[in-house]
Design a protein around this motif. Structure first.
Motif, PDB file in Angstrom:
ATOM      1  N   LYS A 167       0.845  -1.198   0.000  1.00 55.52           N
ATOM      2  CA  LYS A 167       0.000   0.000   0.000  1.00 55.52           C
ATOM      3  C   LYS A 167       0.879   1.245   0.000  1.00 55.52           C
ATOM      4  N   PHE A 186       2.696   4.640   1.022  1.00 53.14           N
ATOM      5  CA  PHE A 186       3.260   5.085   2.290  1.00 53.14           C
ATOM      6  C   PHE A 186       2.416   6.221   2.852  1.00 53.14           C
ATOM      7  N   SER A 187       2.344   6.309   4.163  1.00 48.90           N
ATOM      8  CA  SER A 187       1.613   7.395   4.801  1.00 48.90           C
ATOM      9  C   SER A 187       2.415   8.692   4.666  1.00 48.90           C
ATOM     10  N   THR A 188       1.757   9.799   4.904  1.00 46.62           N
ATOM     11  CA  THR A 188       2.435  11.097   4.894  1.00 46.62           C
ATOM     12  C   THR A 188       3.551  11.105   5.930  1.00 46.62           C
ATOM     13  N   GLN A 241       5.292   8.540   7.109  1.00 43.61           N
ATOM     14  CA  GLN A 241       6.401   7.707   6.655  1.00 43.61           C
ATOM     15  C   GLN A 241       7.186   8.392   5.548  1.00 43.61           C
ATOM     16  N   SER A 242       6.495   8.986   4.596  1.00 45.32           N
ATOM     17  CA  SER A 242       7.154   9.645   3.465  1.00 45.32           C
ATOM     18  C   SER A 242       7.949  10.861   3.917  1.00 45.32           C
ATOM     19  N   ARG A 295       8.028   2.197   8.158  1.00 46.20           N
ATOM     20  CA  ARG A 295       6.761   1.454   8.172  1.00 46.20           C
ATOM     21  C   ARG A 295       6.936   0.115   8.884  1.00 46.20           C
ATOM     22  N   SER A 347       2.565  14.698  15.566  1.00 45.17           N
ATOM     23  CA  SER A 347       1.904  14.186  14.369  1.00 45.17           C
ATOM     24  C   SER A 347       1.077  15.295  13.747  1.00 45.17           C
ATOM     25  N   ARG A 401      -1.639  14.884  12.625  1.00 45.49           N
ATOM     26  CA  ARG A 401      -3.029  14.570  12.959  1.00 45.49           C
ATOM     27  C   ARG A 401      -3.490  15.278  14.230  1.00 45.49           C
TER      28      ARG A 401
END
Length: 196
Positions: free
Chosen positions: A15, A17-19, A21-22, A90, A130, A132
Motif C-alpha cells: 500500500k 506510504f503514509s504522509t 512515513q514519506s 513502516r 503528528s 493529525r
C-alpha cells in the motif's frame, strides 16, 4: 532494530506510504546528508494509543508513547530512494503492536530505566508529534495559536516535530533541531527544499 540492504521489490506491491512515513524518510535522508555521517543509528517514534489492547479512548488525556527504532548505515539511506527509508519506518511501526508494547512494558518493569530522547544515540533522527494532532484548534481563551513549537526541554540535535500546517489544506509544519553546521547545510540543500 533492522538493518537490510535495499531491495526495490520489497516496496512495489505494498500500500502507499503514509504522509508520516514519506516525510520522515525525506527528513532522514536530508539530515544524514547535512551531518555527513558514516554508518550509524536513527530513530523514529510511534504513538501507542491505538496499538494497545484494548485501545485507549479518544478522550484519554495524557501521553502514551514508546520509542521505536530502526537502524541502517548512512551510505545505504543516502544511496537508496526514499521508499527504502519509508519502508524501514513502516516496518518498525507495524511491528510495534500490542504484543510488542506489552513485552517492552514487562522488560521495563524488570529493569526500570528513564528513557531520554538523547539516549537513542548521538546521530539519531527522532520524529515526534503528528500532523493529525489538531494543535491549532487549542484555545485557552486567547484565540488560536499563532504558531506551535516544542518546548526547550524537548529539543536536541536530531529532534523533529511534525505539526499540521498553520495554513491548513493538508500542509505540515516541520520543526527540526540540529547543530549549527548541519542546520546550515540543511537550509541550503536543494533536494531537501525540493527546489529544482
Amino acid at each position: 532494530m533492522t538493518h537490510r540492504q535495499y531491495d526495490a521489490s520489497l516496496y512495489q506491491h505494498k500500500k502507499a506510504f503514509s504522509t508520516f512515513q514519506s516525510l520522515s524518510a525525506h527528513v532522514w535522508q536530508a539530515v544524514t546528508r547535512a551531518r555527513e555521517l558514516g554508518p550509524t543509528e536513527y530513530t523514529v517514534f510511534a504513538n501507542c494509543r491505538k496499538r494497545v489492547e484494548p485501545a485507549m479512548q479518544e478522550s484519554y488525556f495524557g501521553n502514551l508513547i514508546q520509542a521505536i527504532f530502526t537502524v541502517t548505515g548512512a551510505r545505504l539511506i543516502l544511496s537508496s530512494p526514499a521508499e527504502f527509508g519509508a519502508g524501514l519506518i513502516r516496518g518498525a511501526i507495524e511491528a510495534h503492536d500490542a504484543e510488542a508494547i506489552g513485552k517492552r512494558n514487562e522488560e521495563w518493569e524488570r529493569k526500570p530505566v528513564i528513557f531520554g530522547y538523547k539516549d537513542a544515540g548521538v546521530n539519531c533522527v527522532a520524529v515526534g508529534s503528528s500532523p493529525r494532532f489538531q494543535v491549532y484548534e487549542v484555545d485557552f481563551g486567547w484565540g488560536s495559536p499563532e504558531s506551535v513549537r516544542s518546548g526547550l526541554n524537548n529539543r536536541f540535535d536530531g529532534m523533529v516535530y511534525l505539526y499540521p500546517g498553520k495554513s491548513g489544506g493538508g500542509s505540515i509544519d516541520v520543526e527540526i533541531s540540529l547543530e549549527a553546521k548541519a542546520m546550515e547545510k540543511l537550509e541550503n540543500d536543494k533536494d531537501f527544499l525540493l527546489e529544482s
